[in-house]
Write an enzyme that holds these catalytic residues in place. Sequence first.
Site, mmCIF file in Angstrom:
data_model
loop_
_atom_site.group_PDB
_atom_site.id
_atom_site.type_symbol
_atom_site.label_atom_id
_atom_site.label_comp_id
_atom_site.label_asym_id
_atom_site.label_seq_id
_atom_site.Cartn_x
_atom_site.Cartn_y
_atom_site.Cartn_z
ATOM 1 N N CYS A 84 0.681 -0.802 0.106
ATOM 2 C CA CYS A 84 -0.310 0.351 -0.430
ATOM 3 C C CYS A 84 1.064 1.485 -0.534
ATOM 4 C CB CYS A 84 -1.053 0.226 1.223
ATOM 5 S SG CYS A 84 -2.447 -0.985 0.895
ATOM 6 N N GLN A 85 2.112 1.165 0.665
ATOM 7 C CA GLN A 85 2.492 2.307 0.836
ATOM 8 C C GLN A 85 3.292 3.134 -1.017
ATOM 9 O OE1 GLN A 85 6.301 2.432 2.731
ATOM 10 N NE2 GLN A 85 6.280 4.252 3.468
ATOM 11 N N TYR A 114 9.506 -4.632 -3.157
ATOM 12 C CA TYR A 114 10.987 -3.356 -2.888
ATOM 13 C C TYR A 114 11.637 -5.251 -1.603
ATOM 14 C CZ TYR A 114 8.047 0.025 -3.413
ATOM 15 O OH TYR A 114 7.816 1.367 -3.286
ATOM 16 N N GLY A 115 12.665 -4.165 -1.204
ATOM 17 C CA GLY A 115 13.473 -5.184 -0.629
ATOM 18 C C GLY A 115 12.443 -5.776 1.088
ATOM 19 N N GLY A 116 12.002 -4.648 1.412
ATOM 20 C CA GLY A 116 10.666 -5.001 2.595
ATOM 21 C C GLY A 116 9.974 -4.179 2.769
ATOM 22 N N MET A 117 8.913 -3.768 3.894
ATOM 23 C CA MET A 117 7.631 -3.298 3.636
ATOM 24 C C MET A 117 7.260 -3.908 5.594
ATOM 25 S SD MET A 117 6.191 -1.254 2.717
ATOM 26 C CE MET A 117 5.188 0.229 4.296
ATOM 27 N N GLU A 118 7.596 -2.324 5.884
ATOM 28 C CA GLU A 118 7.151 -2.372 7.808
ATOM 29 C C GLU A 118 6.125 -2.522 8.020
ATOM 30 O OE1 GLU A 118 8.499 0.202 5.345
ATOM 31 O OE2 GLU A 118 7.265 2.023 6.658
ATOM 32 N N ASN A 119 5.142 -3.756 7.399
ATOM 33 C CA ASN A 119 3.835 -3.538 8.108
ATOM 34 C C ASN A 119 3.690 -3.757 9.372
ATOM 35 O OD1 ASN A 119 3.147 -2.978 5.628
ATOM 36 N ND2 ASN A 119 3.390 -4.882 4.502
ATOM 37 N N HIS A 128 16.711 -3.020 9.270
ATOM 38 C CA HIS A 128 15.657 -1.501 8.801
ATOM 39 C C HIS A 128 14.292 -1.836 9.320
ATOM 40 C CE1 HIS A 128 14.628 1.936 5.797
ATOM 41 N NE2 HIS A 128 13.725 1.252 5.688
ATOM 42 N N GLU A 129 13.006 -3.024 8.706
ATOM 43 C CA GLU A 129 11.701 -3.122 8.581
ATOM 44 C C GLU A 129 11.572 -2.773 10.410
ATOM 45 O OE1 GLU A 129 10.683 -1.751 5.816
ATOM 46 O OE2 GLU A 129 12.557 -2.662 5.014
ATOM 47 N N HIS A 143 11.293 0.358 11.437
ATOM 48 C CA HIS A 143 10.401 1.018 11.616
ATOM 49 C C HIS A 143 9.481 1.107 12.526
ATOM 50 C CE1 HIS A 143 10.865 3.010 7.770
ATOM 51 N NE2 HIS A 143 10.798 2.007 6.959
ATOM 52 N N GLU A 182 12.415 7.400 6.884
ATOM 53 C CA GLU A 182 13.091 6.401 6.177
ATOM 54 C C GLU A 182 14.913 7.236 6.357
ATOM 55 O OE1 GLU A 182 12.661 3.650 4.693
ATOM 56 O OE2 GLU A 182 10.519 3.889 4.249
ATOM 57 N N ASP A 197 5.876 7.328 -6.281
ATOM 58 C CA ASP A 197 6.479 5.764 -6.721
ATOM 59 C C ASP A 197 7.905 6.294 -7.835
ATOM 60 O OD1 ASP A 197 5.354 4.191 -5.637
ATOM 61 O OD2 ASP A 197 3.573 3.543 -6.376
ATOM 62 N N TYR A 212 16.714 9.152 2.674
ATOM 63 C CA TYR A 212 17.476 7.326 3.649
ATOM 64 C C TYR A 212 18.261 8.475 4.144
ATOM 65 C CZ TYR A 212 13.722 4.103 1.903
ATOM 66 O OH TYR A 212 13.043 3.386 1.270
ATOM 67 N N MET A 267 12.314 -3.199 -7.617
ATOM 68 C CA MET A 267 12.842 -2.680 -8.285
ATOM 69 C C MET A 267 13.775 -1.466 -7.691
ATOM 70 S SD MET A 267 9.243 -0.134 -8.252
ATOM 71 C CE MET A 267 9.159 -0.383 -6.147
HETATM 72 N N1 BES Z 1 9.179 1.524 4.089
HETATM 73 C C1 BES Z 1 10.530 1.729 2.624
HETATM 74 C C2 BES Z 1 9.964 1.165 1.224
HETATM 75 C C3 BES Z 1 8.710 2.023 0.554
HETATM 76 C C4 BES Z 1 9.006 2.879 0.569
HETATM 77 C C5 BES Z 1 7.657 1.239 -0.192
HETATM 78 C C6 BES Z 1 8.857 4.069 -0.335
HETATM 79 C C7 BES Z 1 6.895 1.883 -0.325
HETATM 80 C C8 BES Z 1 7.113 3.237 -0.834
HETATM 81 C C9 BES Z 1 11.119 0.282 2.955
HETATM 82 O O1 BES Z 1 10.781 0.421 4.749
HETATM 83 C C10 BES Z 1 12.368 -0.147 2.896
HETATM 84 O O2 BES Z 1 13.407 0.858 2.983
HETATM 85 N N2 BES Z 1 12.702 -0.947 2.079
HETATM 86 C C11 BES Z 1 14.167 -0.803 1.818
HETATM 87 C C12 BES Z 1 15.311 -1.458 2.762
HETATM 88 C C13 BES Z 1 16.359 -1.161 2.426
HETATM 89 C C14 BES Z 1 16.472 -0.007 3.181
HETATM 90 C C15 BES Z 1 17.218 -2.273 3.976
HETATM 91 C C16 BES Z 1 13.809 -1.252 -0.095
HETATM 92 O O3 BES Z 1 13.484 -1.797 0.241
HETATM 93 O O4 BES Z 1 15.497 -1.517 -0.883
HETATM 94 ZN ZN ZN Z 2 11.993 2.107 5.159
#
Ligand code: BES
Ligand code: ZN
Length: 629
Positions: A146-147, A294-299, A322-323, A326, A345, A402, A410, A580
């Site tokens: 959703c983000q 994404y790498g991760g999403m902090e749901n 990282h997650e 959050h 971030e 996006d 970050y 991505m």
């Molecule tokens: N919240 C972000 C992912 C995100 C940001 C989704 C903006 C949609 C819109 C997540 O915490 C993030 O930063 N993921 C990084 C991980 C990395 C910094 C360790 C990623 O996906 O690469």
């Molecule tokens: Zn993040």
Amino acid sequence: MIRHLNHYSRAETKLVSFRFVGPRWFGHKPLAKHVALTLYFDFAARTIHGSALLTLPAAHTGPLLLDTRSLVIHSVLDPHTNAPIPFSFPSDPTPDPVLGQPLSLSLSAQSAALVVFSTSPSSSALQWLSPAQTASKAHPFVYTQCQSIHARSLFPCQDTPAARLVFSARLNLPHPLTAVMAAARAAAPRDPVPGEVGSACPDALWCAPGRSVEEFIMDRPIPPYLFAFAAGDIAARDVGLRTSVHAEGGAALLDAAAREFAGAEEMIRAGEALFGPYEWGRFDLLVLPPSFPYGGMENPMMVFLTPTVIKGDASGAQVVAHELAHSWTGNLITNKTNEHFWLNEGFTTYAERRIVEVVQGEETAALNMGIGWRGLNDEMERFKDNMEFTKLKPNLEGIDPDEIYSQVPYEKGFQFLWRIERQVGRPTFDEFLKKYIAKFKFQSIDTETFLEFLKENLPGIENQIDLKQWVEGTGIPPDAMEPVSSIYSKIVSLSNEFKLGKIPKEQEVANWSGQEWELYIENLPKSVEPSQIAALDAHYQLSESRDYEVKVAFLQLAISSGCKEYFGEVERTLKQVGRMKYLRPLYTALVQRGAEEAKMSARRIFAEARDTYHPIAQGVVESILAKHS
Ligand code: BES
Ligand code: ZN
């Protein structure tokens, strides 16, 4: 892609403009505080039929504005009387592709409204995977992302991080699929009960043979971008006191994930020592199929992760750190609008590195900082013609979040906080951080609120650090700092020697893991002699690395250097993963080369791989290709 919009939420835009029309609306946002969702999953049609019961804190007369995109609105009812609530929903044939269509309900002394809706197969928050696209090959799978502003394509809501709400959800799924949510399970999966569905779908569908119902609840107020679920043939393994790992894809994947994330509990404790109590109860992990963008999403309560973080060497720890971070910076304290995204971030990147320092040591933390420093410098190059986006607090009027996603919030955010830490000393800064989190938890704030709190609690800081330059200035401020560590410096100097034709010796790289290689490759010149690329790869097989960070960094360099022999590996990579972070550099490198052959293969690969990408990733790749057509 510039559009005429002020904020990302129509609801917000409208409310802001109301302020100027009449004092009646000043500061009076009718924001829903609770939503009860009923969702019926139709996998064959890639559609969810649902109802959203939205509740306001008090009875309201006048418009209630909701965001929607790609939703069909069937009816709006008063949940108490079942009487229709008048609403306007312009059936614009070309709705704004980013903002969608506003749904305006007209309430008269009502505090709740039930919106009956369906998603559409193009709802951007959802990726529907066919059985063939899953690891098990046997069952379909669906998950949400959703983000930043995709929640509106899932259910009608006030899709701004300023509008926190709690929710409950009932999901109706076909056997043998199960669901997980970024929420607490409220009951064990059970059979549907006739009559319980209300208006979300016909009772005959809800209670059809082979359907089951799962119930969840989130009782802490969250911004809509943290709403999340996944459904499929999902199984789980315990990894720690408050952590289990969930995944589609069978026992081997679960075992590998459980090993990779064994340190989760230690990280949570490190986080608690640094930032205060972990407020979310459980900290579960969901490993998604490779198309996760994404790498991760902090749901909250359940972080979503790409399977590419499972490398068998515990390096996925950085993404988990990282997650997890959050949970304090982002999920507890959220940016009020996306212009203040660095509050999420930047703070989280800082917090992540503090956790990594505790569990993996200073050298690893310094490596992460070094990779970040390189990334920040590269973004300055990317935005050299549009310096606005190098600001910590950019003007994002009319910008699709996006599309402008970058390392700036970050890494410049990290640098800003690290600069403050250096000024006041770590003990003082740590105390400040704890106080900041305790003060603003469960709120959505802006940069000004942070700065005020900063000046109040670290008096005189504004005379020691040029806060205005950090927050409003472009570029990298002169008092930002490259990390100092012996491993980091050694790697950077080896990268510099590559220009003189030197390839690192076996004993120099003997202890290198993925991050060392990533840093090394990213510090090489952006384009080098093809023969040097071949020599490096012949020695160290970087193009075949199991670590996607290394492989993608290498392939990006190879394409930019004009090495055609890597096109095949690039194509395989672009068809294996949908993250991505890998798609962007590889597609960009292909189209930027200028060579028609590379551009053509980019377009062909995308045409073939498109359906396997998440809708958000599809949009991002489309815009990369369009820019260079
Ligand atoms: N919240 C972000 C992912 C995100 C940001 C989704 C903006 C949609 C819109 C997540 O915490 C993030 O930063 N993921 C990084 C991980 C990395 C910094 C360790 C990623 O996906 O690469
Ligand atoms: Zn993040």
